[in-house]
Design a protein around this motif. Structure first.
Motif, PDB file in Angstrom:
ATOM      1  N   THR A 232      11.306   9.352  -6.818  1.00 37.20           N
ATOM      2  CA  THR A 232      12.021   8.101  -6.954  1.00 37.20           C
ATOM      3  C   THR A 232      11.230   7.018  -6.246  1.00 37.20           C
ATOM      4  N   GLN A 233      11.625   5.757  -6.423  1.00 33.35           N
ATOM      5  CA  GLN A 233      10.911   4.668  -5.768  1.00 33.35           C
ATOM      6  C   GLN A 233      10.960   4.794  -4.257  1.00 33.35           C
ATOM      7  N   GLU A 234      12.100   5.198  -3.732  1.00 33.05           N
ATOM      8  CA  GLU A 234      12.229   5.362  -2.279  1.00 33.05           C
ATOM      9  C   GLU A 234      11.288   6.447  -1.770  1.00 33.05           C
ATOM     10  N   GLU A 235      11.202   7.546  -2.497  1.00 40.50           N
ATOM     11  CA  GLU A 235      10.312   8.634  -2.097  1.00 40.50           C
ATOM     12  C   GLU A 235       8.845   8.211  -2.214  1.00 40.50           C
ATOM     13  N   ILE A 236       8.530   7.434  -3.230  1.00 41.95           N
ATOM     14  CA  ILE A 236       7.158   6.941  -3.392  1.00 41.95           C
ATOM     15  C   ILE A 236       6.758   6.086  -2.200  1.00 41.95           C
ATOM     16  N   GLU A 237       7.602   5.158  -1.809  1.00 40.55           N
ATOM     17  CA  GLU A 237       7.275   4.278  -0.689  1.00 40.55           C
ATOM     18  C   GLU A 237       7.128   5.056   0.605  1.00 40.55           C
ATOM     19  N   ARG A 238       7.979   6.054   0.804  1.00 45.87           N
ATOM     20  CA  ARG A 238       7.864   6.865   2.017  1.00 45.87           C
ATOM     21  C   ARG A 238       6.575   7.668   2.014  1.00 45.87           C
ATOM     22  N   SER A 239       6.217   8.234   0.841  1.00 49.58           N
ATOM     23  CA  SER A 239       4.983   9.008   0.729  1.00 49.58           C
ATOM     24  C   SER A 239       3.761   8.131   0.957  1.00 49.58           C
ATOM     25  N   VAL A 240       3.745   6.940   0.355  1.00 50.32           N
ATOM     26  CA  VAL A 240       2.614   6.025   0.514  1.00 50.32           C
ATOM     27  C   VAL A 240       2.465   5.592   1.964  1.00 50.32           C
ATOM     28  N   ASN A 241       3.555   5.339   2.648  1.00 45.01           N
ATOM     29  CA  ASN A 241       3.487   4.954   4.067  1.00 45.01           C
ATOM     30  C   ASN A 241       2.919   6.076   4.920  1.00 45.01           C
ATOM     31  N   GLU A 242       3.315   7.316   4.626  1.00 47.76           N
ATOM     32  CA  GLU A 242       2.778   8.451   5.381  1.00 47.76           C
ATOM     33  C   GLU A 242       1.281   8.611   5.131  1.00 47.76           C
ATOM     34  N   ILE A 243       0.883   8.468   3.880  1.00 43.41           N
ATOM     35  CA  ILE A 243      -0.538   8.574   3.537  1.00 43.41           C
ATOM     36  C   ILE A 243      -1.324   7.444   4.201  1.00 43.41           C
ATOM     37  N   GLY A 244      -0.756   6.233   4.178  1.00 43.70           N
ATOM     38  CA  GLY A 244      -1.420   5.096   4.813  1.00 43.70           C
ATOM     39  C   GLY A 244      -1.605   5.304   6.304  1.00 43.70           C
ATOM     40  N   ASP A 245      -0.618   5.866   6.962  1.00 42.43           N
ATOM     41  CA  ASP A 245      -0.740   6.147   8.402  1.00 42.43           C
ATOM     42  C   ASP A 245      -1.835   7.174   8.676  1.00 42.43           C
ATOM     43  N   ASN A 246      -1.948   8.162   7.809  1.00 40.79           N
ATOM     44  CA  ASN A 246      -2.931   9.228   8.027  1.00 40.79           C
ATOM     45  C   ASN A 246      -4.379   8.754   7.851  1.00 40.79           C
ATOM     46  N   VAL A 247      -4.580   7.774   6.993  1.00 40.94           N
ATOM     47  CA  VAL A 247      -5.959   7.303   6.770  1.00 40.94           C
ATOM     48  C   VAL A 247      -6.241   6.010   7.541  1.00 40.94           C
ATOM     49  N   GLY A 248      -5.278   5.565   8.332  1.00 36.19           N
ATOM     50  CA  GLY A 248      -5.506   4.373   9.155  1.00 36.19           C
ATOM     51  C   GLY A 248      -5.505   3.067   8.389  1.00 36.19           C
ATOM     52  N   CYS A 249      -4.718   3.005   7.297  1.00 38.10           N
ATOM     53  CA  CYS A 249      -4.616   1.768   6.535  1.00 38.10           C
ATOM     54  C   CYS A 249      -3.615   0.848   7.230  1.00 38.10           C
ATOM     55  N   SER A 250      -4.093  -0.294   7.692  1.00 41.05           N
ATOM     56  CA  SER A 250      -3.236  -1.212   8.435  1.00 41.05           C
ATOM     57  C   SER A 250      -2.311  -1.968   7.487  1.00 41.05           C
ATOM     58  N   LYS A 251      -1.084  -2.192   7.926  1.00 42.34           N
ATOM     59  CA  LYS A 251      -0.115  -2.931   7.117  1.00 42.34           C
ATOM     60  C   LYS A 251      -0.477  -4.416   7.127  1.00 42.34           C
ATOM     61  N   PRO A 252      -0.216  -5.108   6.015  1.00 41.84           N
ATOM     62  CA  PRO A 252      -0.557  -6.536   5.932  1.00 41.84           C
ATOM     63  C   PRO A 252       0.357  -7.363   6.840  1.00 41.84           C
TER      64      PRO A 252
END
Length: 252
Positions: A232-252
């Protein structure tokens, strides 16, 4: 450490919250009720008597009842005239032979590029990638590609030349087709919201070309796209945030 999941074996199919399409199961030969002015996409064929039939099994989808197509969970791509696909050059002669992941390789003329002449044409080699449109697709004829639109302009078609971080993801046709209206698919919105900077070229044949400023980001984006199919969209956003944290992608 990330792993690229090329195939997903989960059989659960559900209506995604962000997809404005109704679901209807179809089998090959089923007659589909659509308006006369509707645009037919992959998996549908107009018969001589004016009826529309399904050519493959899957889920019938539509957008505002103006465009209809069949989402078929198939590993092999069935060429459809007008599809934009990502191909791999396999042979160079007077024309190029291109692997499009189908039952047959396709041909691409050496002059089928914007501004190409006999003296000035792309120098493609075996293994190079091209984003091309199917001019001809029939079970009786070899598929034929072109890298120009009806006006002779490239309009985004042509060789795919990216950075050293570029990556070709072999997903399935369902995922890649959902990426075609790029701003309308939830995972791309979530990636942009998280701060990922990337370039994506989805092919209707299940191949997705990705590029970003960091290799780890490219791999992370490929994972996010592949895993989003049954979320779902909620699960997608949570997954993307976890992946972003793991690779050190800074939030805008």
């Amino acid at each position: 450490m990330f792993t690229i999941y090329i195939e997903i074996t989960t059989k659960v199919i559900y209506k995604m919250a962000m997809d404005p399409c109704e679901l209807q199961e179809c089998l090959p030969g089923d007659v589909v009720s659509v308006s006369a002015s509707a645009k037919l996409g992959p998996g549908l064929r107009l018969e001589e008597e004016g009826t529309v039939v399904a050519t493959q099994g899957g889920l019938l989808r539509h957008r505002d009842r103006k465009a209809f197509w069949i989402d078929a969970y198939s590993k092999r791509y069935i060429p459809t005239k007008g599809d934009c696909v990502i191909g791999i050059i396999t042979q160079v002669q007077r024309h190029y032979r291109v692997d499009i992941g189908s039952y047959s390789s396709a041909t691409l003329g050496e002059l089928a590029f914007e501004g190409a002449t006999k003296r000035n044409k792309p120098n493609l080699q075996v293994g190079d990638l091209v984003y091309a449109r199917l001019m001809q697709a029939s079970v009786d004829l070899e598929p034929e590609l072109t890298c120009v639109d009806g006006s002779g302009k490239a309009n985004g078609l042509g060789p795919l030349k990216g950075s050293e971080n570029a990556f070709l993801l072999h997903a399935n046709v369902v995922i890649s087709r959902r990426l075609v209206p790029r701003k309308g698919y939830g995972v791309l919105k979530a990636l942009e919201k998280r701060g990922f900077k990337y370039e994506v070229v989805p092919g209707m044949n299940g191949r997705i070309w990705l590029d970003s400023s960091h290799l780890f980001h490219t791999i992370a984006i490929a994972n996010a796209i592949t895993l989003s199919e049954y979320m779902t969209q909620e699960e997608i956003e949570r997954s993307v945030n976890e992946i972003g944290d793991n690779v050190g992608c800074s939030k805008p």
